[in-house]
Design a protein around this motif. Structure first.
Motif: not given
Length: 445
Positions: A44-47, A90, A316, A320
């Motif tokens: 996964g990615t965090a966006s 995420q 970050q 999000r």
């Protein structure tokens, strides 16, 4: 830190706006559901996605001794990140990885974490000890001697330093300087009288003067590095010059990572870069009678590192779409003298939003840029885990009847010992317990 620790120019400009209030701490004589992750699902990615509830807190994770022991993952780390990662892979709350590792790149450390934890860790979330050096632009055009292990040259160039000299460059230019290891000394030839004479190489006459020194991390061949760094300091940057008077103040020194010890696979902690600095400081003091001084100390526990980590978490949150301001930081570490000291000092800084009995050392900003001096965070809580350097007995003397000032202080010489700064807000068994504690405190489901 492709081996890259480079901060993109846009991020550097943002950082300079708030970094003017950041401080490198100097106070002494001189100037760190349960179960494992599912490896079958895509990384996964965090966006992208926007969570319904915006968190107002975030985590600062140390790596060695908290998440990893050498190259081995600590089992509790996988359980902790199962709680922190949602079904889309995420982060549910802001997260930054703050390590005093210096002989590595941001990218390589992110890849190591990705492989160990089972999800994609972006290099943008990783702060290494030398990361703030990209902001020290006043040294980027100077001829700097660098010391550390590979990829030290790559790291130096990607931090913005244009003219670098390595320890090996000096060895090759002046082979008579490195004499401890007899196998590396210049060849000795016997003359007619059976006496020995050194076959001297031709003198180097076009070696430009060195203008400063960057200590990235613990090197190999300490005897060579210590000898040549002392030579450079005592000759004002011309290591082959004859010594007449020792220049003082000496050349500027930027040092990263002050950890005396760190935890790998061995049962006992291993020497860190802080141990090398102790050697250098004491040799210089013994030879000159003067204190070695640093232009800047970066990496934990310096405030500049925590300011940068807070900024990374804010970026970050923006990606999000989390609207709540970042109010509470929770720093989880295993080293009282780096992780806990640094988090507590930053908490003290946040409470005052001003200098806290420390000498400020900030990168030189461009005059046209405005600096943001106030942090949105209101607190930084320290959480100490028992899976690394720290044990339940702690770093204290065997005689528990003594006063707090008799504690064995493993921090750097230029950080004044304050018993309150090495006392964690919470002591827990491991990182999973730390995450559960924070979720409970923040009423986060």
């Amino acid at each position: 830190m492709a081996l890259s620790c480079l901060f993109h120019v846009s991020r550097v400009k943002l950082l300079r706006r708030w970094l003017a209030a950041s401080a490198v701490l100097r106070g002494g004589s001189g100037s760190r559901g349960r179960g494992i992750c599912n490896y079958n699902r895509p990384l996964g990615t965090a966006s992208g996605a926007i969570q319904a509830t915006s968190p107002s807190f975030g985590f600062l994770f140390d790596i060695d001794g908290v998440l990893l022991r050498g190259h081995l993952v600590i089992p509790a780390a996988k359980e902790a990140f199962r709680k922190l990662i949602d079904s889309a892979g995420q982060f549910r709350v802001p997260v930054a990885f703050v390590t005093n590792a210096g002989n590595c790149s941001q990218d390589s450390k992110a890849e190591e974490l990705s492989n160990a934890l089972g999800f994609k860790v972006s290099p943008e979330w990783v702060i290494v000890s030398h990361s703030p050096l990209s902001l020290f632009t006043q040294f980027h055009d100077k001829r700097m001697l660098i010391c550390g292990q590979d990829p030290v040259e790559e790291n130096a160039r990607e931090m913005g330093f244009k003219h670098i000299v390595t320890i090996e460059d000096i060895r090759k230019a002046f082979p008579l300087l490195d004499m401890v290891d007899q196998s590396r000394r210049p060849k000795v030839l016997a003359n007619k009288n059976q006496n020995s004479t050194i076959q001297k190489p031709p003198p180097t006459t076009d070696f430009p003067a060195i203008e400063g020194i960057i200590l990235f991390g613990e090197p190999v061949r300490w005897e060579t590095c210590l000898q040549l760094i002392i030579d450079v300091l005592m000759t004002g940057g011309n290591p082959d010059a004859e010594l007449s008077t020792v220049p003082y103040p000496h050349l500027p020194i930027l040092a990263c990572n002050m950890d005396l010890l760190w935890m790998a696979e061995a049962k006992m902690p291993r020497f860190g870069h802080g141990t090398f600095l102790v050697c250098l400081e004491n040799i210089y003091k013994k030879m000159t009678g003067k204190d070695l001084k640093y232009e800047a100390l970066v990496g934990k526990p310096s405030t500049v590192t925590y300011r940068y980590a807070e900024h990374v978490m804010k970026l970050q949150m923006e990606k999000r779409g989390w609207a709540s301001p970042l109010r509470h930081l929770y720093a989880i570490g295993d080293n009282p003298m780096a992780d806990i000291y640094g988090a507590n000092l930053y908490n003290r800084y946040l409470q005052a939003q001003a200098e806290v009995n420390i000498t400020t050392m900030t990168p030189k900003p461009k005059s046209e840029e405005k600096m943001q001096r106030v942090s949105s965070a209101k607190s930084c809580h320290s959480i100490l885990v028992c899976t690394g350097v720290y044990t339940r007995q702690g770093d204290v003397s065997a005689d528990q009847s003594g006063s707090a000032t008799e504690t064995v202080f493993h921090g750097h010489r230029d950080f004044q010992f304050d018993p309150k700064l090495v006392e964690a807000s919470h002591v827990v068994t491991d990182v999973n317990e730390a995450v559960e504690l924070v979720f409970q405190k923040e009423n986060w489901k």
